[in-house]
Design a protein around this motif. Structure first.
Motif, PDB file in Angstrom:
ATOM      1  N   MET A  47       0.848  -1.191   0.000  1.00 10.06           N
ATOM      2  CA  MET A  47       0.000   0.000   0.000  1.00 10.06           C
ATOM      3  C   MET A  47       0.889   1.248   0.000  1.00 10.06           C
ATOM      4  SD  MET A  47      -3.029   1.050   2.683  1.00 10.06           S
ATOM      5  CE  MET A  47      -3.957  -0.436   2.262  1.00 10.06           C
ATOM      6  N   SER A  48       0.572   2.229  -0.841  1.00 10.17           N
ATOM      7  CA  SER A  48       1.380   3.426  -0.938  1.00 10.17           C
ATOM      8  C   SER A  48       1.204   4.301   0.296  1.00 10.17           C
ATOM      9  CB  SER A  48       0.997   4.221  -2.198  1.00 10.17           C
ATOM     10  OG  SER A  48      -0.357   4.615  -2.124  1.00 10.17           O
ATOM     11  N   THR A  49       2.200   5.120   0.550  1.00  9.21           N
ATOM     12  CA  THR A  49       2.149   6.007   1.715  1.00  9.21           C
ATOM     13  C   THR A  49       1.349   7.261   1.395  1.00  9.21           C
ATOM     14  OG1 THR A  49       4.232   7.024   1.032  1.00  9.21           O
ATOM     15  CG2 THR A  49       4.362   5.193   2.597  1.00  9.21           C
ATOM     16  N   ILE A  50       0.989   7.961   2.451  1.00 12.26           N
ATOM     17  CA  ILE A  50       0.254   9.225   2.340  1.00 12.26           C
ATOM     18  C   ILE A  50       1.232  10.360   2.589  1.00 12.26           C
ATOM     19  CG2 ILE A  50      -1.573  10.648   3.353  1.00 12.26           C
ATOM     20  CD1 ILE A  50      -2.973   8.014   4.142  1.00 12.26           C
ATOM     21  N   THR A  51       1.207  11.370   1.731  1.00 14.65           N
ATOM     22  CA  THR A  51       2.089  12.529   1.902  1.00 14.65           C
ATOM     23  C   THR A  51       1.334  13.644   2.619  1.00 14.65           C
ATOM     24  OG1 THR A  51       3.327  12.015  -0.119  1.00 14.65           O
ATOM     25  CG2 THR A  51       3.478  14.277   0.736  1.00 14.65           C
ATOM     26  N   PRO A  52       1.750  13.992   3.834  1.00  7.66           N
ATOM     27  CA  PRO A  52       1.110  15.126   4.511  1.00  7.66           C
ATOM     28  C   PRO A  52       1.496  16.444   3.842  1.00  7.66           C
ATOM     29  CG  PRO A  52       2.323  13.722   6.069  1.00  7.66           C
ATOM     30  CD  PRO A  52       2.750  13.338   4.680  1.00  7.66           C
ATOM     31  N   VAL A  53       0.548  17.353   3.741  1.00  7.15           N
ATOM     32  CA  VAL A  53       0.798  18.710   3.248  1.00  7.15           C
ATOM     33  C   VAL A  53       0.391  19.657   4.373  1.00  7.15           C
ATOM     34  CG1 VAL A  53       0.263  20.440   1.500  1.00  7.15           C
ATOM     35  CG2 VAL A  53       0.339  18.015   0.871  1.00  7.15           C
ATOM     36  N   LEU A  54       1.373  20.248   5.026  1.00  7.04           N
ATOM     37  CA  LEU A  54       1.114  21.117   6.166  1.00  7.04           C
ATOM     38  C   LEU A  54       1.038  22.570   5.703  1.00  7.04           C
ATOM     39  CD1 LEU A  54       3.539  19.505   8.759  1.00  7.04           C
ATOM     40  CD2 LEU A  54       1.059  19.290   8.678  1.00  7.04           C
ATOM     41  N   MET A  55      -0.051  23.224   6.015  1.00  2.48           N
ATOM     42  CA  MET A  55      -0.259  24.623   5.651  1.00  2.48           C
ATOM     43  C   MET A  55       0.268  25.488   6.800  1.00  2.48           C
ATOM     44  SD  MET A  55      -1.752  23.865   2.814  1.00  2.48           S
ATOM     45  CE  MET A  55      -2.637  25.270   2.154  1.00  2.48           C
ATOM     46  N   ALA A  56       1.339  26.221   6.539  1.00 12.78           N
ATOM     47  CA  ALA A  56       2.024  26.927   7.630  1.00 12.78           C
ATOM     48  C   ALA A  56       2.331  28.369   7.274  1.00 12.78           C
ATOM     49  CB  ALA A  56       3.312  26.194   7.999  1.00 12.78           C
ATOM     50  N   GLY A  57       1.414  29.042   6.601  1.00 12.43           N
ATOM     51  CA  GLY A  57       1.696  30.406   6.179  1.00 12.43           C
ATOM     52  C   GLY A  57       0.838  31.474   6.815  1.00 12.43           C
ATOM     53  N   GLY A  58      -0.132  31.076   7.664  1.00 11.73           N
ATOM     54  CA  GLY A  58      -1.079  32.055   8.184  1.00 11.73           C
ATOM     55  C   GLY A  58      -0.579  32.775   9.423  1.00 11.73           C
ATOM     56  N   SER A  59      -1.352  33.767   9.850  1.00  9.20           N
ATOM     57  CA  SER A  59      -1.037  34.507  11.078  1.00  9.20           C
ATOM     58  C   SER A  59      -2.309  34.625  11.897  1.00  9.20           C
ATOM     59  CB  SER A  59      -0.489  35.899  10.755  1.00  9.20           C
ATOM     60  OG  SER A  59      -1.390  36.627   9.955  1.00  9.20           O
ATOM     61  N   GLY A  60      -2.333  33.995  13.074  1.00  5.46           N
ATOM     62  CA  GLY A  60      -3.523  33.961  13.902  1.00  5.46           C
ATOM     63  C   GLY A  60      -3.638  35.173  14.802  1.00  5.46           C
ATOM     64  N   THR A  61      -4.471  36.147  14.426  1.00  4.22           N
ATOM     65  CA  THR A  61      -4.583  37.381  15.207  1.00  4.22           C
ATOM     66  C   THR A  61      -5.430  37.192  16.462  1.00  4.22           C
ATOM     67  OG1 THR A  61      -6.460  38.082  13.836  1.00  4.22           O
ATOM     68  CG2 THR A  61      -4.269  38.849  13.199  1.00  4.22           C
ATOM     69  N   ARG A  62      -6.239  36.136  16.524  1.00  3.65           N
ATOM     70  CA  ARG A  62      -7.094  35.947  17.692  1.00  3.65           C
ATOM     71  C   ARG A  62      -6.326  35.449  18.909  1.00  3.65           C
ATOM     72  NH1 ARG A  62     -11.702  32.382  14.939  1.00  3.65           N
ATOM     73  NH2 ARG A  62      -9.825  31.583  13.938  1.00  3.65           N
ATOM     74  N   LEU A  63      -5.060  35.067  18.717  1.00  2.00           N
ATOM     75  CA  LEU A  63      -4.222  34.671  19.848  1.00  2.00           C
ATOM     76  C   LEU A  63      -3.137  35.703  20.124  1.00  2.00           C
ATOM     77  CD1 LEU A  63      -3.912  30.796  19.370  1.00  2.00           C
ATOM     78  CD2 LEU A  63      -5.192  32.039  21.101  1.00  2.00           C
ATOM     79  N   TRP A  64      -3.388  36.942  19.726  1.00  2.00           N
ATOM     80  CA  TRP A  64      -2.518  38.030  20.127  1.00  2.00           C
ATOM     81  C   TRP A  64      -2.598  38.170  21.652  1.00  2.00           C
ATOM     82  CZ3 TRP A  64      -2.971  42.581  22.787  1.00  2.00           C
ATOM     83  CH2 TRP A  64      -1.929  43.484  22.634  1.00  2.00           C
ATOM     84  N   PRO A  65      -1.524  38.514  22.368  1.00  2.00           N
ATOM     85  CA  PRO A  65      -0.227  38.983  21.877  1.00  2.00           C
ATOM     86  C   PRO A  65       0.827  37.905  21.662  1.00  2.00           C
ATOM     87  CG  PRO A  65      -0.348  39.307  24.244  1.00  2.00           C
ATOM     88  CD  PRO A  65      -1.679  38.724  23.837  1.00  2.00           C
ATOM     89  N   VAL A  66       0.493  36.626  21.898  1.00  2.00           N
ATOM     90  CA  VAL A  66       1.489  35.559  21.693  1.00  2.00           C
ATOM     91  C   VAL A  66       1.666  35.263  20.219  1.00  2.00           C
ATOM     92  CG1 VAL A  66       1.993  33.122  22.142  1.00  2.00           C
ATOM     93  CG2 VAL A  66       1.104  34.573  23.980  1.00  2.00           C
ATOM     94  N   SER A  67       0.589  35.365  19.448  1.00  2.00           N
ATOM     95  CA  SER A  67       0.642  35.134  18.007  1.00  2.00           C
ATOM     96  C   SER A  67       0.592  36.476  17.281  1.00  2.00           C
ATOM     97  CB  SER A  67      -0.544  34.266  17.564  1.00  2.00           C
ATOM     98  OG  SER A  67      -0.573  34.114  16.167  1.00  2.00           O
ATOM     99  N   ARG A  68       1.616  36.734  16.456  1.00  2.00           N
ATOM    100  CA  ARG A  68       1.667  37.971  15.679  1.00  2.00           C
ATOM    101  C   ARG A  68       2.138  37.657  14.270  1.00  2.00           C
ATOM    102  NH1 ARG A  68       4.367  42.142  20.153  1.00  2.00           N
ATOM    103  NH2 ARG A  68       3.422  41.119  21.976  1.00  2.00           N
ATOM    104  N   LYS A  69       1.999  38.620  13.397  1.00  2.00           N
ATOM    105  CA  LYS A  69       2.341  38.417  11.992  1.00  2.00           C
ATOM    106  C   LYS A  69       3.778  37.939  11.825  1.00  2.00           C
ATOM    107  CE  LYS A  69       2.482  40.811   7.519  1.00  2.00           C
ATOM    108  NZ  LYS A  69       2.253  42.107   6.826  1.00  2.00           N
ATOM    109  N   SER A  70       4.700  38.446  12.643  1.00  2.00           N
ATOM    110  CA  SER A  70       6.109  38.092  12.496  1.00  2.00           C
ATOM    111  C   SER A  70       6.426  36.697  13.030  1.00  2.00           C
ATOM    112  CB  SER A  70       6.996  39.122  13.209  1.00  2.00           C
ATOM    113  OG  SER A  70       6.780  39.086  14.609  1.00  2.00           O
TER     114      SER A  70
END
Length: 476
Positions: A1-24
């Motif tokens: 059976m062939s393997t599954i390739t994960p595709v992780l989306m890692a480009g966003g910026s979560g503003t609802r968890l400010w001040p720990v999460s910021r654009k930078s």
């Protein structure tokens, strides 16, 4: 059976968890729950038997953070793909499918956000295995979470029935409801939270785009055809990419496709879409409904979240109820838990006032390490700079400032014009205005120095790069 390739989306910026999460430095790269970052936990969850090396879709600003955090987690990436600009999920998912089709059109891709919390990784892998059977039969599989409350912050999936089958047909997507509608869907039993996780073969997804969103094919194909490898990253070409429409995969394809199936997942799941979700995830066993974590203390409180990211800043709550208090070294959030979704308004308000706390941290992460400002005035700035072993800053000069470096830990190899000097602990060196200079860490431990800048302009854009091992421009 062939393997599954994960595709992780890692480009966003979560503003609802400010001040720990910021654009930078957004939430997926922060340690919000547990010992790993959300990104690392996502990568580890989709690794091991049955999974190929992950593909990560991110942007130029985060490429070195992605590579470093994968290395720390002991995961070798299959590909780190740099999107030239944010165009939402539709172009990114099509790009992943087209890249997979170059070697194996029938290969399965599991697209997942990199900022979700799924504590029972084994149960989720079992759900993926269940969905893989349908995906190999030409279905596009999405994963729905069994709701435990009438949540208004999530979209929903309506199933064709409410039977015991592990994989069921999808009737429709439902936008975020109001409270009354959410309660009705909870009672109905055939509605699931939309986790935004998809499993499909590359060929099937490309065919879905051709049928329902053909306008994406040409620009995304061009972005891939004109892409190039940059220090191990695959950098998509801007010319094609920027002409693709900014759209989500749900609107572009999923809501139009007729071959969608749903796998029900009844384990714990959260997209950590607000501080109330962080509070809820850490609530188990906490007295009085209080989550006092990371340098905080709750006294006579009820149902509060207290958190400080700075060990030198202790947060103490007395007699509080239903509040969220989150502190960093340069900002403090105080809000009612019922207003968790409104935290993004704080970011907007600070941005409109021109405050750097809206998007940036005092600590600035770079491919060679990091720096933070300790003091800043009109004509001087004091920084702490940490350079990783074997790393080097670019060969550069400044038009408006001179610099004085004092090494406090490790050894620096410093180039100033045609002079190369080893500077050890308690030694210093002066870099005159206009001098071409570079600092390197030739040692085996992190090198720490204090930098004192003086001059008429101290902005980070006062830099001319002549050589850079990380292939950055002056603006990068």
């Amino acid at each position: 059976m062939s393997t599954i390739t994960p595709v992780l989306m890692a480009g966003g910026s979560g503003t609802r968890l400010w001040p720990v999460s910021r654009k930078s430095f957004p939430k997926q790269f922060a340690q919000l729950i547990g010992d790993e970052t959300l990104f690392q936990a996502s990568a580890l969850r989709l690794s091991g038997a049955g999974f190929a090396a992950p593909v990560v879709m991110t942007n130029s600003d985060f490429r070195f953070i992605v590579a470093e955090q994968l290395e720390q987690a002991g995961i070798e990436p299959g590909r780190i793909v740099i999107e030239p600009s944010g165009r939402n999920t539709a172009p990114a998912i099509l790009a992943a499918a087209l890249l997979q089709a170059q070697t194996d059109p029938e290969g399965l891709l599991l697209v997942a956000p990199s900022d979700h919390v799924i504590p029972d990784a084994d149960a989720f892998r079992e759900a993926v295995e269940t969905g893989a059977v349908a995906a190999r039969q030409g279905r596009i599989v999405t994963f729905g979470i069994t709701p435990d409350r009438p949540e208004t912050g999530y979209g929903y999936l309506e199933l064709g029935g409410n039977g015991p089958e592990a994989v069921q047909p999808l009737t429709r997507f439902v936008e975020k409801p109001d409270a009354a509608r959410a309660e009705q869907m909870l009672q109905a039993g055939n509605f699931l939270w939309n986790a935004g996780i998809f499993l499909f073969s590359a060929r099937v997804m490309i065919e879905a785009f051709k049928a329902h969103a053909p306008e994406f094919i040409k620009p995304v194909t061009r972005a891939i055809d004109e892409s190039h490898v940059d220090l191990g990253f695959l950098r998509l070409a801007r010319a094609g990419w920027d002409s693709a429409r900014d759209d989500s995969i749900d609107f572009a394809v999923m809501e139009k496709a007729g071959n969608l199936s749903v796998v029900r997942f009844s384990g714990r799941w959260s997209d950590l879409g607000g501080w109330d979700a962080v509070w809820r995830e850490q609530l188990d066993g906490q007295a009085g409904g209080n989550v006092a974590c990371r340098n905080s203390t709750a006294i006579d409180c009820d149902d509060v979240l207290l958190r400080s990211e700075d060990s030198d800043l202790q947060v103490v709550g007395i007699g509080l109820k239903d509040l969220m208090v989150v502190a960093t070294s340069d900002a403090v959030l105080v809000a009612d838990k019922s207003r968790a979704q409104d935290v993004r308004k704080a970011v907007t308000a600070l941005r409109e006032k021109g405050h750097k706390q809206a998007e940036s941290f005092p600590r600035d992460h770079r491919p060679w390490g990091w720096f933070e400002t300790l003091a800043l005035a009109d004509r001087f700035q004091v920084k702490r700079i940490v350079v990783k072993p074997g790393a080097a800053l670019s060969l550069q000069s400044h038009v408006h400032r001179s610099e004085h470096w004092i090494v406090v830990n490790g050894t620096a190899r410093v180039t100033v014009d045609d002079q190369v000097t080893l500077v050890t602990e308690n030694q210093s060196i002066y870099v005159p205005l206009g001098a071409v200079h570079r600092m390197e860490n030739p040692g085996k431990v992190p090198m720490v120095l204090i930098e004192v800048q003086t001059g008429s302009y101290l902005g980070e854009d006062d830099i001319i790069r002549y050589e850079d091992v990380y292939s950055r421009s002056s603006e990068d």
